[in-house]
Structures are given as C-alpha cells and as structure tokens.
Design a protein around this motif. Sequence first.
Motif, PDB file in Angstrom:
ATOM      1  N   ALA A 196      12.417  -3.504  -5.446  1.00  0.00           N
ATOM      2  CA  ALA A 196      11.625  -2.328  -5.834  1.00  0.00           C
ATOM      3  C   ALA A 196      10.174  -2.463  -5.374  1.00  0.00           C
ATOM      4  O   ALA A 196       9.562  -1.477  -4.951  1.00  0.00           O
ATOM      5  CB  ALA A 196      11.690  -2.132  -7.345  1.00  0.00           C
ATOM      6  N   ALA A 197       9.628  -3.675  -5.435  1.00  0.00           N
ATOM      7  CA  ALA A 197       8.252  -3.893  -4.985  1.00  0.00           C
ATOM      8  C   ALA A 197       8.119  -3.606  -3.498  1.00  0.00           C
ATOM      9  O   ALA A 197       7.188  -2.927  -3.057  1.00  0.00           O
ATOM     10  CB  ALA A 197       7.820  -5.326  -5.292  1.00  0.00           C
ATOM     11  N   THR A 198       9.067  -4.115  -2.728  1.00  0.00           N
ATOM     12  CA  THR A 198       9.053  -3.875  -1.277  1.00  0.00           C
ATOM     13  C   THR A 198       9.200  -2.394  -0.977  1.00  0.00           C
ATOM     14  O   THR A 198       8.475  -1.842  -0.143  1.00  0.00           O
ATOM     15  CB  THR A 198      10.177  -4.687  -0.596  1.00  0.00           C
ATOM     16  N   GLN A 199      10.123  -1.733  -1.668  1.00  0.00           N
ATOM     17  CA  GLN A 199      10.342  -0.301  -1.451  1.00  0.00           C
ATOM     18  C   GLN A 199       9.100   0.508  -1.807  1.00  0.00           C
ATOM     19  O   GLN A 199       8.709   1.416  -1.073  1.00  0.00           O
ATOM     20  CB  GLN A 199      11.536   0.183  -2.273  1.00  0.00           C
ATOM     21  N   LEU A 200       8.447   0.155  -2.908  1.00  0.00           N
ATOM     22  CA  LEU A 200       7.235   0.858  -3.325  1.00  0.00           C
ATOM     23  C   LEU A 200       6.153   0.751  -2.255  1.00  0.00           C
ATOM     24  O   LEU A 200       5.562   1.756  -1.844  1.00  0.00           O
ATOM     25  CB  LEU A 200       6.728   0.296  -4.657  1.00  0.00           C
ATOM     26  N   LEU A 201       5.901  -0.475  -1.784  1.00  0.00           N
ATOM     27  CA  LEU A 201       4.876  -0.666  -0.758  1.00  0.00           C
ATOM     28  C   LEU A 201       5.236   0.029   0.544  1.00  0.00           C
ATOM     29  O   LEU A 201       4.387   0.667   1.169  1.00  0.00           O
ATOM     30  CB  LEU A 201       4.651  -2.155  -0.510  1.00  0.00           C
TER      31      LEU A 201
ATOM     32  N   ARG B 292       6.245  -1.854 -14.354  1.00  0.00           N
ATOM     33  CA  ARG B 292       7.675  -2.065 -14.592  1.00  0.00           C
ATOM     34  C   ARG B 292       8.243  -3.053 -13.583  1.00  0.00           C
ATOM     35  O   ARG B 292       8.970  -3.978 -13.934  1.00  0.00           O
ATOM     36  CB  ARG B 292       8.446  -0.742 -14.498  1.00  0.00           C
ATOM     37  N   ILE B 293       7.866  -2.888 -12.316  1.00  0.00           N
ATOM     38  CA  ILE B 293       8.351  -3.775 -11.253  1.00  0.00           C
ATOM     39  C   ILE B 293       7.880  -5.208 -11.491  1.00  0.00           C
ATOM     40  O   ILE B 293       8.656  -6.153 -11.350  1.00  0.00           O
ATOM     41  CB  ILE B 293       7.887  -3.262  -9.875  1.00  0.00           C
ATOM     42  N   ARG B 294       6.637  -5.367 -11.875  1.00  0.00           N
ATOM     43  CA  ARG B 294       6.115  -6.715 -12.153  1.00  0.00           C
ATOM     44  C   ARG B 294       6.827  -7.351 -13.338  1.00  0.00           C
ATOM     45  O   ARG B 294       7.165  -8.529 -13.318  1.00  0.00           O
ATOM     46  CB  ARG B 294       4.613  -6.666 -12.417  1.00  0.00           C
ATOM     47  N   ASN B 295       7.021  -6.564 -14.403  1.00  0.00           N
ATOM     48  CA  ASN B 295       7.666  -7.098 -15.600  1.00  0.00           C
ATOM     49  C   ASN B 295       9.110  -7.523 -15.339  1.00  0.00           C
ATOM     50  O   ASN B 295       9.585  -8.488 -15.945  1.00  0.00           O
ATOM     51  CB  ASN B 295       7.614  -6.087 -16.742  1.00  0.00           C
TER      52      ASN B 295
ATOM     53  N   ARG C 244     -13.909   0.363   7.347  1.00  0.00           N
ATOM     54  CA  ARG C 244     -12.850   1.389   7.429  1.00  0.00           C
ATOM     55  C   ARG C 244     -11.533   0.853   6.885  1.00  0.00           C
ATOM     56  O   ARG C 244     -10.839   1.541   6.144  1.00  0.00           O
ATOM     57  CB  ARG C 244     -12.674   1.874   8.860  1.00  0.00           C
ATOM     58  N   SER C 245     -11.197  -0.377   7.244  1.00  0.00           N
ATOM     59  CA  SER C 245      -9.960  -0.977   6.750  1.00  0.00           C
ATOM     60  C   SER C 245      -9.975  -1.090   5.231  1.00  0.00           C
ATOM     61  O   SER C 245      -8.979  -0.781   4.566  1.00  0.00           O
ATOM     62  CB  SER C 245      -9.750  -2.366   7.355  1.00  0.00           C
ATOM     63  N   MET C 246     -11.103  -1.527   4.677  1.00  0.00           N
ATOM     64  CA  MET C 246     -11.214  -1.642   3.217  1.00  0.00           C
ATOM     65  C   MET C 246     -11.073  -0.281   2.545  1.00  0.00           C
ATOM     66  O   MET C 246     -10.373  -0.155   1.539  1.00  0.00           O
ATOM     67  CB  MET C 246     -12.558  -2.274   2.844  1.00  0.00           C
ATOM     68  N   GLN C 247     -11.708   0.734   3.109  1.00  0.00           N
ATOM     69  CA  GLN C 247     -11.605   2.076   2.539  1.00  0.00           C
ATOM     70  C   GLN C 247     -10.157   2.565   2.568  1.00  0.00           C
ATOM     71  O   GLN C 247      -9.665   3.132   1.588  1.00  0.00           O
ATOM     72  CB  GLN C 247     -12.506   3.050   3.297  1.00  0.00           C
ATOM     73  N   ARG C 248      -9.474   2.327   3.662  1.00  0.00           N
ATOM     74  CA  ARG C 248      -8.078   2.758   3.782  1.00  0.00           C
ATOM     75  C   ARG C 248      -7.171   2.000   2.820  1.00  0.00           C
ATOM     76  O   ARG C 248      -6.269   2.578   2.211  1.00  0.00           O
ATOM     77  CB  ARG C 248      -7.598   2.602   5.219  1.00  0.00           C
ATOM     78  N   MET C 249      -7.425   0.696   2.655  1.00  0.00           N
ATOM     79  CA  MET C 249      -6.613  -0.075   1.713  1.00  0.00           C
ATOM     80  C   MET C 249      -6.876   0.383   0.279  1.00  0.00           C
ATOM     81  O   MET C 249      -5.950   0.491  -0.526  1.00  0.00           O
ATOM     82  CB  MET C 249      -6.883  -1.577   1.876  1.00  0.00           C
ATOM     83  N   GLU C 250      -8.132   0.686  -0.059  1.00  0.00           N
ATOM     84  CA  GLU C 250      -8.456   1.190  -1.397  1.00  0.00           C
ATOM     85  C   GLU C 250      -7.793   2.553  -1.632  1.00  0.00           C
ATOM     86  O   GLU C 250      -7.293   2.820  -2.722  1.00  0.00           O
ATOM     87  CB  GLU C 250      -9.975   1.286  -1.598  1.00  0.00           C
ATOM     88  N   GLN C 251      -7.774   3.413  -0.619  1.00  0.00           N
ATOM     89  CA  GLN C 251      -7.102   4.709  -0.740  1.00  0.00           C
ATOM     90  C   GLN C 251      -5.602   4.526  -0.968  1.00  0.00           C
ATOM     91  O   GLN C 251      -4.988   5.250  -1.747  1.00  0.00           O
ATOM     92  CB  GLN C 251      -7.347   5.557   0.501  1.00  0.00           C
ATOM     93  N   LEU C 252      -5.027   3.543  -0.302  1.00  0.00           N
ATOM     94  CA  LEU C 252      -3.612   3.242  -0.498  1.00  0.00           C
ATOM     95  C   LEU C 252      -3.368   2.771  -1.933  1.00  0.00           C
ATOM     96  O   LEU C 252      -2.421   3.224  -2.587  1.00  0.00           O
ATOM     97  CB  LEU C 252      -3.161   2.178   0.505  1.00  0.00           C
ATOM     98  N   LEU C 253      -4.227   1.899  -2.431  1.00  0.00           N
ATOM     99  CA  LEU C 253      -4.081   1.417  -3.804  1.00  0.00           C
ATOM    100  C   LEU C 253      -4.243   2.545  -4.821  1.00  0.00           C
ATOM    101  O   LEU C 253      -3.604   2.521  -5.878  1.00  0.00           O
ATOM    102  CB  LEU C 253      -5.087   0.306  -4.089  1.00  0.00           C
ATOM    103  N   ASP C 254      -5.072   3.535  -4.502  1.00  0.00           N
ATOM    104  CA  ASP C 254      -5.247   4.688  -5.396  1.00  0.00           C
ATOM    105  C   ASP C 254      -3.934   5.436  -5.603  1.00  0.00           C
ATOM    106  O   ASP C 254      -3.743   6.087  -6.630  1.00  0.00           O
ATOM    107  CB  ASP C 254      -6.279   5.668  -4.828  1.00  0.00           C
ATOM    108  N   ARG C 255      -3.037   5.353  -4.645  1.00  0.00           N
ATOM    109  CA  ARG C 255      -1.767   6.091  -4.706  1.00  0.00           C
ATOM    110  C   ARG C 255      -0.644   5.311  -5.391  1.00  0.00           C
ATOM    111  O   ARG C 255       0.441   5.844  -5.575  1.00  0.00           O
ATOM    112  CB  ARG C 255      -1.324   6.481  -3.299  1.00  0.00           C
ATOM    113  N   ILE C 256      -0.886   4.072  -5.774  1.00  0.00           N
ATOM    114  CA  ILE C 256       0.160   3.286  -6.427  1.00  0.00           C
ATOM    115  C   ILE C 256       0.376   3.802  -7.845  1.00  0.00           C
ATOM    116  O   ILE C 256      -0.577   3.890  -8.624  1.00  0.00           O
ATOM    117  CB  ILE C 256      -0.205   1.785  -6.465  1.00  0.00           C
ATOM    118  N   PRO C 257       1.611   4.144  -8.172  1.00  0.00           N
ATOM    119  CA  PRO C 257       1.902   4.560  -9.554  1.00  0.00           C
ATOM    120  C   PRO C 257       1.856   3.332 -10.474  1.00  0.00           C
ATOM    121  O   PRO C 257       2.734   2.473 -10.430  1.00  0.00           O
ATOM    122  CB  PRO C 257       3.308   5.153  -9.467  1.00  0.00           C
TER     123      PRO C 257
END
Length: 159
Positions: free
Chosen positions: A144-149, A135-138, A116-129
């Motif tokens: 911005a990274a903290t705010q995004l998460l 842009r944040i990594r570059n 369940r935890s893995m599924q929820r984390m994958e769903q969260l990652l699906d929502r990352i723009p």
Amino acid sequence: GSGTDERRQCLHCRDAAGGRRFRGAAVLQLGLAQEDHPLGPAAAAALALRAGRLFGVHLNDGYGPADDGLMVGSVHLWQTLELLLELRSGAFTGTIYFDTFPDRLDPAAECAANLRSMQRMEQLLDRIPVSELRRIRNTQDALAATQLLQNLVFGSDSA
C-alpha cells in the motif's frame, strides 16, 4: 596528492547511540552532525527530533558512502521524500540548507534547481492523504505504501 577528496573527510557518529552521548551535555545548543546514518535519514531525523536536538538539516544526494554532494533528490528521491515527511511530522522549524558541490555547474543555477526540487517535493507531500498514510504505517503495509507513492508521482493506477 593522495587522490582523496578532502570533502569526504568528516567527523560524525555512525550509530543511533551517538545522539545519546550528548544528552547530559552542559552546552544548551549542542547538536550532532549525522551523515550516512545506518537507519536512514528519516529515522535519524526522528531520533534527533524526539531528543530535541535537530537544529539544522543539510540536504544533498549521492551514491554509496561517498559525500558526492549531488543535487537534492537526484539519486534517492524516495528517501528524501521520507525525510521531508518526517521533518514535517515532527514540526521541524530549524534550518534546511543545501550541502551540494556544483563543481561542473553554475552554482546559482544549481541552487535554483535545488529550490525547485524542494518546492515540488513539498507540493507532492501536500497531496498525501494523512489518514491513509497513518493506516499504512500502522499496518506496515509495504504494498500500500508503494502504491500510494506511485499514485502520487505517476498518477492513479487504472489497472
């Protein structure tokens, strides 16, 4: 007994050069068991992915250098998300399995909770723009990274 938990004994490399030691090996499917990497799990996975030597990932969690075998993401949620994102970015298709020790829990219930935890984390990652994350990594923009998460986990910040 000596009071040492036998699960805390493991043969592994503790540096980024560990993977390079096997580069010229004649064995085609030789991999590297890596725990407690000094660069962190996501960086270690990125190195192994680039070398074509990441075949499987065992997930668990814990405090400090001990191999506590706690449920996935129960202590280091952000680092687990970062690892899963790196696996996704590197198009990892190997095996992901749990390396947890449900000493005081029903093993089947603990495994179901990990799934369940893995599924929820994958769903969260699906929502990352993805373009915003790139842009944040570059720009290496930690704010911005903290705010995004935080927006993904807690909802948009209206302040």
